[in-house]
Design an enzyme around this catalytic site. Structure first.
Site, mmCIF file in Angstrom:
data_model
loop_
_atom_site.group_PDB
_atom_site.id
_atom_site.type_symbol
_atom_site.label_atom_id
_atom_site.label_comp_id
_atom_site.label_asym_id
_atom_site.label_seq_id
_atom_site.Cartn_x
_atom_site.Cartn_y
_atom_site.Cartn_z
ATOM 1 N N GLU A 131 -66.064 40.454 -40.469
ATOM 2 C CA GLU A 131 -67.118 39.562 -41.330
ATOM 3 C C GLU A 131 -67.186 40.059 -42.756
ATOM 4 O OE1 GLU A 131 -68.419 36.341 -41.959
ATOM 5 O OE2 GLU A 131 -68.803 36.672 -39.623
ATOM 6 N N GLU A 192 -63.427 45.029 -62.405
ATOM 7 C CA GLU A 192 -62.977 46.569 -62.167
ATOM 8 C C GLU A 192 -62.254 46.982 -63.268
ATOM 9 O OE1 GLU A 192 -63.454 48.516 -59.786
ATOM 10 O OE2 GLU A 192 -64.253 47.084 -58.036
ATOM 11 N N ASP A 203 -56.895 38.980 -54.646
ATOM 12 C CA ASP A 203 -57.856 39.151 -53.606
ATOM 13 C C ASP A 203 -58.281 37.774 -52.900
ATOM 14 O OD1 ASP A 203 -60.718 40.649 -53.146
ATOM 15 O OD2 ASP A 203 -61.221 38.798 -53.698
ATOM 16 N N LYS A 207 -57.960 36.552 -48.422
ATOM 17 C CA LYS A 207 -59.143 35.854 -48.041
ATOM 18 C C LYS A 207 -58.628 34.837 -47.413
ATOM 19 C CE LYS A 207 -62.768 38.510 -50.623
ATOM 20 N NZ LYS A 207 -63.499 38.346 -51.708
ATOM 21 N N GLY A 306 -70.401 43.634 -53.347
ATOM 22 C CA GLY A 306 -71.549 44.489 -53.935
ATOM 23 C C GLY A 306 -71.930 45.067 -52.518
#
Length: 448
Positions: A131, A192, A203, A207, A306
């Site tokens: 998840e 970053e 990224d 996903k 986070g």
């Protein structure tokens, strides 16, 4: 009754997310035990640099030998939060071989090699939950895989990268340029030191591959996802978007093709109407809009990254896997029964917003309109002199407010829906016109 022997957990990685997982496992031990039906014990923490282990983690549990940890044989669940493809892939498959189930937050590995990992989990009768790999704390994968299992999902449209959403939101609300907004994101810890994976869409593409595979019950790899970054988005693009009643977001879009015979997955910046739910997603938040036949339109919203949000998703999976372990069962596996082909980007039907710098002389608009017609692309509006001309270029003028001192005029064309290949071909032909000095901006229009 609660089982007294604890379930043992091995933690691979103890950075921002891993240390938060360890902290919550310790401070919420009683609550976790009550929810699972047995206590959970952190049996080992594998790291590359022991000197960097966060405060609160028992030094006696720390090891640099991750392979030995997952091979112990008494480990019930391995939590992998080290990221990257290797050694994570080898460690996960080794964990299955030695009897452990796995909870992972590794989007890159799952997007590239999820099929092999699921096959290994099934072979050894173990769970693979992830998840936390998409959209942080937002419950998304489990609803797609379980809650909507009896429905037919047709489209998944989402903001799945908080860094890029923060940057674009700052450009929209403050008028900042890309570099200025990126600097602010870096200073606040959202970006970053090397933001390439975020701003170039890598990224989000990983996903998107995971979401498409689950939503459409088919195999979608990272290489199947069309990707564009958002580094070329400018203040002028936002100004154009506002004139259309839109804003700009970096979107991950997974959808069934017309007729349902194939699927597509793509990541790129796009204009979306201000009335769309995704348009109001601010800052570093994520949101995913799911369209299904029976349930209709669903919105999932929350912090997408986070330490604490991601750890929350990891621990939710940990509870589910531990419950399965106690019950002698496994959860939903890799359901790819549909096996639909993945269509190329050229087959996607979409709209374009194209900004042109053209020669300021008679006949230019007619030449531009002819190029669109030759490629079978219908024009919705042409904007010049600060006004829109519906249906085509006829009647527009390059005089007045649209004229520049250097003999150029600005022209903005918004198309009707057409195959992306036809739209790309149109843009290529426009660049070959002598009267087109530059194709200043190209932006897809979505969410209508």
């Amino acid at each position: 009754m609660m089982r007294t022997r604890p379930l043992k957990v091995a933690l691979l990685g103890c950075g921002v997310v891993g240390s938060e997982v360890a902290r919550i496992m310790t401070t919420h031990a009683d609550d976790l035990a009550a929810r699972i039906g047995a206590p959970v014990e952190l049996a080992g923490v594998a790291v590359r640099r022991p000197s960097r282990v966060r405060a609160g983690v028992d030094p006696a549990l720390v090891t640099t030998d991750a392979t030995a940890l997952v091979k112990r044989g008494d480990i019930d669940v391995v939590v992998e939060v080290i990221g990257g493809v290797e050694p994570a892939r080898t460690l996960i498959t080794t964990a299955f071989e030695h009897g452990a189930s796995v909870v992972s937050a590794n989007k890159a590995l799952l997007a590239e090699d999820g099929a092999a990992l699921h096959a290994a989990a099934e072979e050894h009768g173990r769970d693979l939950y992830y998840e936390a790999a998409v959209a942080g704390a937002i419950p998304l994968i489990r609803p797609l895989r379980e809650s909507l299992a009896g429905d037919k999902v047709n489209r998944v449209l989402g903001i799945v990268n908080g860094t890029t959403n923060f940057i674009l939101d700052r450009m929209d609300t403050s008028g900042a340029g890309y570099s200025e907004a990126l600097d602010e994101a870096t200073a606040l810890g959202y970006a970053e030191a090397d933001p390439t994976a975020d701003v170039e869409g890598f990224d989000a593409a990983a996903k998107a591959a995971i979401l498409a595979g689950i939503a459409f019950h088919t195999r979608v790899r990272l290489d199947d996802v069309y990707r564009e970054g958002m580094t070329e988005v400018t203040a002028a693009d936002f100004a154009s978007a506002k004139r259309m009643g839109c804003t700009i977001k970096l979107l991950a879009i997974c959808e069934r093709a017309a007729g349902g015979g194939s699927v597509t997955a793509r990541v790129h910046p796009a204009m979306i109407p201000l009335g769309h739910p995704l348009a109001s997603v601010r800052g570093a938040y994520n949101a995913v809009f799911v369209e299904s036949e029976a349930a209709g339109r669903l919105m999932f919203y929350g912090p997408g990254a986070g330490g604490s949000p991601t750890a929350s998703a990891v621990l939710g999976d940990l509870v589910a896997v531990c419950r399965n372990r106690l019950g002698g069962a496994t959860g939903p596996g890799d359901s790819v029964y549909a096996r639909l082909p993945v269509s190329p980007m050229g087959d996607v039907v979409t709209r374009y917003h194209i900004s042109l710098d053209v020669a300021d002389k008679p006949g230019v608009l007619a030449q531009v309109a002819t190029v669109f017609a030759e490629h079978g692309v219908s024009i919705d509006t042409v904007r010049q002199q600060g006004r829109d001309v519906p249906g085509g270029a006829e009647g527009a003028s390059a005089e007045g407010g649209g004229r520049r001192e250097d003999g150029e005029a600005s022209l903005v064309v918004v198309t009707h829906r057409a195959p992306d290949a036809a739209l790309s071909g149109t843009v290529a032909a426009l660049r070959r016109l002598d009267t087109v000095r530059a194709v200043a901006s190209i932006m897809r229009v979505e969410g209508e």
